[in-house]
Design an enzyme around this catalytic site. Structure first.
Site, mmCIF file in Angstrom:
data_model
loop_
_atom_site.group_PDB
_atom_site.id
_atom_site.type_symbol
_atom_site.label_atom_id
_atom_site.label_comp_id
_atom_site.label_asym_id
_atom_site.label_seq_id
_atom_site.Cartn_x
_atom_site.Cartn_y
_atom_site.Cartn_z
ATOM 1 N N ASP A 172 0.960 -1.233 0.048
ATOM 2 C CA ASP A 172 0.032 -0.034 0.043
ATOM 3 C C ASP A 172 0.818 1.187 -0.066
ATOM 4 O OD1 ASP A 172 -2.028 1.840 0.030
ATOM 5 O OD2 ASP A 172 -2.679 1.586 2.159
ATOM 6 N N THR A 189 0.202 5.351 0.021
ATOM 7 C CA THR A 189 -0.616 6.530 -0.094
ATOM 8 C C THR A 189 -0.556 7.319 -0.960
ATOM 9 O OG1 THR A 189 -0.887 6.366 2.491
ATOM 10 C CG2 THR A 189 -1.407 8.542 1.349
#
Length: 241
Positions: free
Chosen positions: A27, A29
């Site tokens: 992941d 951002t």
């Protein structure tokens, strides 16, 4: 071989560990997510709102304290700006978590900028900036009567441990016992976290003028005895395909 592929390897044992990997989940951002954080849930005035509450549903004294805390206890470089083109989303400048809180104050029909104009950055009495040990940020204001009020925000599981009062449905503080905190973790924080939300606690503490000036260097003492205003759940939506 990994270095030839321009991979940075700091531990040779990483090669052995990675050799058996069949799937890597990542992941980042702003890549997988939109990097636009917004408050989507709130626990305030003894009620868990699954969407941003209407300002009328919050006692005015609690709302005033909440908005003042958000305005002065977020970096003044963080701002919500008008969209670049009509119909677009407002622009978020600065720390995204703080942008979510400033957006929350706008959703509650309050203008944080008016408070900042009234209390410019140089009028803040003391600021405890966020760090990884404290996991919270606090700002102290000196009031007209010589007393001090400190606003804190940070990771809910850490800040709630330092709260010994919480604001009720009528805006009055009541005792917040460890049992109440465990209930809140079970009924509010865990459900928010299970929906992928980041939970932030907002709190404050008053230092009466009669007690004299506190020892600001004793952080453990200063940052205990807080009154919880609310806990918010912040979402960073996944970028649409």
């Amino acid at each position: 071989k990994m270095m030839n592929d321009n991979n940075l390897v700091r531990h040779l044992d990483a090669c052995e560990t990675m050799g058996n990997a069949t799937a890597i989940c990542s992941d980042k951002t702003g890549t997988l997510t939109m990097n636009r954080m917004t408050v989507v849930q709130a626990y305030v005035a003894e009620k868990h709102h699954k969407k941003v509450p209407e300002p009328e549903s919050i006692p005015s004294s609690t709302l005033d304290t909440l908005i003042l805390g958000i305005a002065v206890n977020c970096a003044y470089t963080t701002n919500i700006m008008p969209p670049e083109k009509e119909g677009g989303l407002p622009r978020q400048l600065g720390n995204k978590t703080e942008c979510a809180l400033l957006g929350f104050s706008k959703d509650l029909k309050r203008d944080y900028q008016a408070i900042r104009n009234e209390i410019p950055e140089e009028k803040l009495y003391k600021v405890y900036t966020f760090n990884s040990v404290r996991k919270s940020m606090s700002t102290v204001l000196k009031m007209a009567d010589g007393s001090f009020r400190m606003f804190s925000k940070g990771a809910s599981e850490i800040l709630l441990k330092k709260c010994y009062k919480i604001l009720t449905a009528n805006g009055e503080p009541k005792v917040f016992r460890p049992r109440d905190r465990d209930d809140m973790v079970k009924k509010v924080i865990e459900p928010m976290a299970s929906e992928g939300l980041r939970t932030i606690c907002l709190a404050y503490r008053d230092f009466p003028a009669s007690d004299g000036e506190p020892d600001w260097d004793n952080e453990n003492d200063i940052l205990s005895g807080l009154t919880c205003i609310c806990v918010v759940g912040i979402e960073d939506p996944v970028r649409p395909e």
